[in-house]
Design a protein around this motif. Structure first.
Motif, PDB file in Angstrom:
ATOM      1  N   GLU A  52    -131.801  26.557 -15.538  1.00 22.90           N
ATOM      2  CA  GLU A  52    -131.529  25.734 -14.353  1.00 22.90           C
ATOM      3  C   GLU A  52    -132.140  24.343 -14.500  1.00 22.90           C
ATOM      4  OE1 GLU A  52    -132.733  28.283 -11.069  1.00 22.90           O
ATOM      5  OE2 GLU A  52    -130.766  29.260 -11.130  1.00 22.90           O
TER       6      GLU A  52
ATOM      7  N   GLU B  28    -127.489  17.699  -5.563  1.00 19.89           N
ATOM      8  CA  GLU B  28    -128.715  18.483  -5.400  1.00 19.89           C
ATOM      9  C   GLU B  28    -128.653  19.640  -6.393  1.00 19.89           C
ATOM     10  OE1 GLU B  28    -131.244  17.957  -3.277  1.00 19.89           O
ATOM     11  OE2 GLU B  28    -130.345  16.231  -2.249  1.00 19.89           O
TER      12      GLU B  28
ATOM     13  N   ASN C 268    -130.346  22.355  -6.389  1.00 15.20           N
ATOM     14  CA  ASN C 268    -130.306  23.658  -5.689  1.00 15.20           C
ATOM     15  C   ASN C 268    -128.855  24.064  -5.448  1.00 15.20           C
ATOM     16  OD1 ASN C 268    -133.036  23.403  -5.574  1.00 15.20           O
ATOM     17  ND2 ASN C 268    -133.221  23.593  -3.362  1.00 15.20           N
ATOM     18  N   GLN C 269    -128.030  23.099  -5.054  1.00 14.00           N
ATOM     19  CA  GLN C 269    -126.603  23.353  -4.791  1.00 14.00           C
ATOM     20  C   GLN C 269    -125.886  23.677  -6.118  1.00 14.00           C
ATOM     21  OE1 GLN C 269    -124.575  19.803  -3.579  1.00 14.00           O
ATOM     22  NE2 GLN C 269    -122.613  20.816  -3.308  1.00 14.00           N
TER      23      GLN C 269
ATOM     24  N   ASP D 292    -126.969  27.199  -7.367  1.00 10.94           N
ATOM     25  CA  ASP D 292    -126.945  28.301  -6.388  1.00 10.94           C
ATOM     26  C   ASP D 292    -125.606  29.028  -6.457  1.00 10.94           C
ATOM     27  OD1 ASP D 292    -127.653  30.001  -4.338  1.00 10.94           O
ATOM     28  OD2 ASP D 292    -126.874  28.651  -2.796  1.00 10.94           O
TER      29      ASP D 292
ATOM     30  N   THR E 278    -134.581  19.596 -12.436  1.00 11.47           N
ATOM     31  CA  THR E 278    -134.478  21.028 -12.172  1.00 11.47           C
ATOM     32  C   THR E 278    -134.425  21.287 -10.669  1.00 11.47           C
ATOM     33  OG1 THR E 278    -135.350  23.188 -12.804  1.00 11.47           O
ATOM     34  CG2 THR E 278    -136.984  21.467 -12.321  1.00 11.47           C
ATOM     35  N   ILE E 279    -134.472  22.554 -10.311  1.00 11.67           N
ATOM     36  CA  ILE E 279    -134.349  22.994  -8.921  1.00 11.67           C
ATOM     37  C   ILE E 279    -135.294  22.185  -8.021  1.00 11.67           C
ATOM     38  CG2 ILE E 279    -134.780  24.975  -7.395  1.00 11.67           C
ATOM     39  CD1 ILE E 279    -132.272  25.266  -9.011  1.00 11.67           C
ATOM     40  N   GLY E 280    -134.781  21.829  -6.850  1.00 11.25           N
ATOM     41  CA  GLY E 280    -135.585  21.081  -5.888  1.00 11.25           C
ATOM     42  C   GLY E 280    -135.431  19.573  -6.037  1.00 11.25           C
TER      43      GLY E 280
END
Length: 196
Positions: A152, A188, A190-191, A194, A172-174
């Protein structure tokens, strides 16, 4: 349909040769050498590619830049070569953004896209991170994203005046990632990730 095994895999081939082939396997040529593409990408790979394509397409639908998704031939000639016999690199990036409409023809793209996104799959990591990195840099791709679904993370490379890629910090995430080529495009992570 013939099998790719009928070819001399140590031979050197041009785009003119590539156009004659009718193999079931998808291939890319990098500096005249044949590279088999991975079997059909995993579902997660396709979801990430689809999301990125849809978001970029939505942004570009009324602009001069165009976005394409694989399979889409990108021919990367050395210098100003136009002849199919003199082109030895043809790749199929997961996503290509091309802002110079003169590069687009009925066969795909002739010349470097402005922005390329490749999504790593098991079996293609070395090709994307080594061989393709070099030809994208040499041909003048302005921005190159390598998306690693398992970890990720997205690695971003930007071409500087000296004609070399510099790596930005991994995203990365966040975090949110904004394109250098299209500063209006932000995603984003996260999007993006996910979708397991």
């Amino acid at each position: 349909m013939k099998s790719i095994d009928t070819l001399d895999l140590n031979g050197t081939y041009s785009y003119a040769d590539y156009l004659k082939w009718e193999f079931e396997e998808r291939l890319e040529l990098i500096k005249g050498k044949i590279f088999k593409m991975s079997p059909a990408p995993a579902t997660r790979h396709q979801k990430i590619a689809g999301m990125l394509f849809a978001e970029i397409w939505q942004l570009l639908k009324y602009r001069d830049c165009q976005v394409f998704v694989a399979p889409f031939d990108v021919r990367l000639p050395r210098f100003d070569v136009q002849s199919d016999r003199e082109i030895f690199t043809v790749v199929q990036p997961d996503i290509s953004v091309v802002c110079d409409r003169k590069k687009i023809d009925e066969k795909g793209c002739l010349g470097a896209p402005d922005w390329i996104i490749e999504i790593l799959s098991p079996g293609n990591t070395r090709k994307e991170m080594d061989n393709k990195f070099d030809v994208y840099e040499e041909s003048g791709v302005k921005e190159y994203w390598l998306v690693e679904p398992n970890d990720e993370v997205v690695f971003v490379y930007v071409l500087i005046e000296e004609g070399k890629f510099i790596g930005l910090k991994p995203y990365t995430i966040g975090q949110a990632l904004t394109s250098i080529t299209l500063p209006e495009f932000t995603i984003e992570l996260n999007q993006l990730f996910d979708n397991k």
